[in-house]
Motif scaffolding. Structure first.
Motif, PDB file in Angstrom:
ATOM      1  N   PHE A  63       0.781  -1.335  -0.095  1.00 17.49           N
ATOM      2  CA  PHE A  63      -0.196   0.051  -0.032  1.00 17.49           C
ATOM      3  C   PHE A  63       0.851   1.312  -0.159  1.00 17.49           C
ATOM      4  O   PHE A  63       0.966   1.972   0.941  1.00 17.49           O
ATOM      5  CB  PHE A  63      -1.103   0.046   1.143  1.00 17.49           C
ATOM      6  N   PRO A  64       1.571   1.524  -1.105  1.00 17.60           N
ATOM      7  CA  PRO A  64       2.618   2.701  -1.089  1.00 17.60           C
ATOM      8  C   PRO A  64       2.011   3.975  -1.009  1.00 17.60           C
ATOM      9  O   PRO A  64       2.649   4.928  -0.591  1.00 17.60           O
ATOM     10  CB  PRO A  64       3.252   2.546  -2.457  1.00 17.60           C
ATOM     11  N   ASP A  65       0.574   4.158  -1.439  1.00 14.00           N
ATOM     12  CA  ASP A  65       0.161   5.362  -1.215  1.00 14.00           C
ATOM     13  C   ASP A  65      -0.700   5.810   0.143  1.00 14.00           C
ATOM     14  O   ASP A  65      -1.005   6.906   0.361  1.00 14.00           O
ATOM     15  CB  ASP A  65      -1.242   5.477  -2.278  1.00 14.00           C
ATOM     16  N   ARG A  66      -0.379   4.739   0.992  1.00  9.24           N
ATOM     17  CA  ARG A  66      -1.040   5.173   2.333  1.00  9.24           C
ATOM     18  C   ARG A  66      -0.209   6.098   3.133  1.00  9.24           C
ATOM     19  O   ARG A  66       0.956   6.065   2.946  1.00  9.24           O
ATOM     20  CB  ARG A  66      -1.458   3.717   3.251  1.00  9.24           C
ATOM     21  N   PRO A  67      -0.723   6.921   4.028  1.00 13.90           N
ATOM     22  CA  PRO A  67       0.157   7.610   4.700  1.00 13.90           C
ATOM     23  C   PRO A  67       1.083   6.911   5.797  1.00 13.90           C
ATOM     24  O   PRO A  67       0.946   5.828   6.005  1.00 13.90           O
ATOM     25  CB  PRO A  67      -1.134   8.375   5.819  1.00 13.90           C
ATOM     26  N   PHE A  68       2.086   7.692   5.990  1.00 12.39           N
ATOM     27  CA  PHE A  68       3.203   6.823   6.666  1.00 12.39           C
ATOM     28  C   PHE A  68       2.783   6.531   8.153  1.00 12.39           C
ATOM     29  O   PHE A  68       1.657   7.119   8.741  1.00 12.39           O
ATOM     30  CB  PHE A  68       4.433   7.863   7.078  1.00 12.39           C
ATOM     31  N   HIS A 216       7.803   8.819   9.475  1.00 14.55           N
ATOM     32  CA  HIS A 216       7.318   8.395  10.874  1.00 14.55           C
ATOM     33  C   HIS A 216       5.858   8.792  10.671  1.00 14.55           C
ATOM     34  O   HIS A 216       5.217   9.367  10.058  1.00 14.55           O
ATOM     35  CB  HIS A 216       7.766   9.216  12.013  1.00 14.55           C
ATOM     36  N   VAL A 217       5.289   8.114  11.709  1.00  7.95           N
ATOM     37  CA  VAL A 217       3.713   8.143  11.809  1.00  7.95           C
ATOM     38  C   VAL A 217       3.569   9.701  12.293  1.00  7.95           C
ATOM     39  O   VAL A 217       4.456  10.191  13.184  1.00  7.95           O
ATOM     40  CB  VAL A 217       3.259   7.277  12.758  1.00  7.95           C
ATOM     41  N   GLU A 218       2.615  10.142  12.040  1.00 10.59           N
ATOM     42  CA  GLU A 218       2.277  11.811  12.198  1.00 10.59           C
ATOM     43  C   GLU A 218       1.665  11.774  13.595  1.00 10.59           C
ATOM     44  O   GLU A 218       0.302  11.179  13.946  1.00 10.59           O
ATOM     45  CB  GLU A 218       1.338  12.444  11.383  1.00 10.59           C
ATOM     46  N   PRO A 219       2.100  12.291  14.758  1.00 16.84           N
ATOM     47  CA  PRO A 219       1.411  12.444  16.111  1.00 16.84           C
ATOM     48  C   PRO A 219       0.651  13.545  15.876  1.00 16.84           C
ATOM     49  O   PRO A 219       0.468  14.316  15.037  1.00 16.84           O
ATOM     50  CB  PRO A 219       2.536  12.641  16.991  1.00 16.84           C
ATOM     51  N   ALA A 220      -0.172  13.872  17.068  1.00 14.59           N
ATOM     52  CA  ALA A 220      -1.119  14.981  17.047  1.00 14.59           C
ATOM     53  C   ALA A 220      -0.471  16.223  17.006  1.00 14.59           C
ATOM     54  O   ALA A 220       0.702  16.378  17.519  1.00 14.59           O
ATOM     55  CB  ALA A 220      -1.766  14.954  18.519  1.00 14.59           C
TER      56      ALA A 220
END
Length: 316
Positions: A63-68, A216-220
């Motif tokens: 799923f290359p287009d999904r968000p990090f 990286h995943v995006e935090p709040a």
């Protein structure tokens, strides 16, 4: 720690270890239970302790287009694994060929013929092979057939819930880095290079180190008390600071950027590699009506962040 990139040409001296299997995103306390069991077996057998992961993460391949979504990109994961005593990190490429290997082929080609693993350790929910066709039961059966040992670690729980990378991501999305750290066993950290910015912070007395979240995943979005480790260069060391993760609405920006102000620091660190550990969420991001109101709020944020960081136990 030695890193293996391909299973086809493993040096003889790196063959024959005990391997923990999994993605280990975050290297959280549940993962450490699996790695700890592998370490125990490796110690008993007198062989190296290995961990096998895939790069890129299979979800990124499919799923290359999904968000990090990753808690720990490869560099951060490798650092954490080395810290807990792993001898060999087999970071194998997850590509079209690997994605099409049936579960028995993966075991025979990669684990038996390539790594020559003498014992494998996996979590109860481990899946492998094409379409995730192999599970813990299949791995144990193949171990009996091919002559390697298998240990399956049961679910590790925090109170009423299982440790999982998903739960950690949820806490970060809610602005709860302390809750995420409780599950991780360490502070959640963004590791990236410091890049040139607009240098606007210097004009109001709060220069910032600007960093991309990269993969990286995006935090709040908002303001955090942070620890910043400069990992190379003349200013190498660990510093206290305050950081904003956001789109900077005061200046009509749209891209998400991590901006960290290091307390009592005025060195040139452009290009340095930094690790920013998120300690406490202070407030959401907001838009200000001018530089003076922004400056006043940053001063209040800095005071609060200093107090939060001063209250941490020594050595944290």
């Amino acid at each position: 720690m030695q890193i293996i990139r391909h299973h086809e040409h493993v040096p003889p001296g790196l063959q024959g270890g005990v391997y923990a299997l999994g993605n280990f995103d975050g290297v959280h306390l549940g993962h450490l239970k699996v790695i700890g069991e592998a370490a125990r077996v490796a110690g008993e057998l007198g062989v190296p302790l290995g961990v096998l992961v895939f790069e890129p993460h299979p979800q990124q391949f499919f799923f290359p287009d999904r968000p990090f979504f990753r808690l720990t990109p490869f560099r951060a994961k490798a650092r954490l694994l080395e810290k807990v005593g792993v001898d060999i990190l087999a970071a194998l490429p997850f590509d079209q060929r690997m994605s099409q290997r049936l579960a028995p082929e993966f075991v025979l080609d990669v684990l038996v013929d390539g790594l020559r693993a003498v014992h494998l350790v996996a979590g109860y929910d481990f899946r492998f092979g094409k379409a995730r066709g192999g599970d813990a039961t299949a791995l144990s059966y193949m171990g009996e057939m091919e002559g390697f040992g298998v240990s399956i670690v049961e679910e590790v729980r925090d109170g009423g819930e299982a440790y999982s990378s998903t739960r950690i991501r949820e806490r970060l999305a809610k602005g709860d880095p302390r809750g995420a750290a409780k599950l991780l066993g360490h502070w959640w950290t963004v590791e990236t290079h410091i890049q040139p910015g607009d240098k606007r912070g210097r004009t109001i007395g709060f220069p910032t180190a600007n960093m991309s979240l990269e993969d990286h995943v995006e935090p709040a979005l908002g303001v955090y008390a942070v620890k910043i480790e400069i990992e190379d260069g003349p200013h190498k060391g660990i510093y206290d600071g305050v950081a904003n993760v956001g789109r900077r609405p005061t200046f009509d920006k749209q891209d998400v950027l991590l901006e960290a102000h290091i307390f009592d620091f005025d060195g040139d660190i452009y290009g340095a590699h930094a690790a920013v550990s998120f300690i406490e969420y202070l407030r959401p991001e907001q838009k200000f009506d001018g530089l003076e109101s922004l400056k006043a709020q940053i001063a209040r944020d800095s005071d609060k962040a200093r107090a939060v960081l001063a209250a941490l136990p020594a050595g944290t």
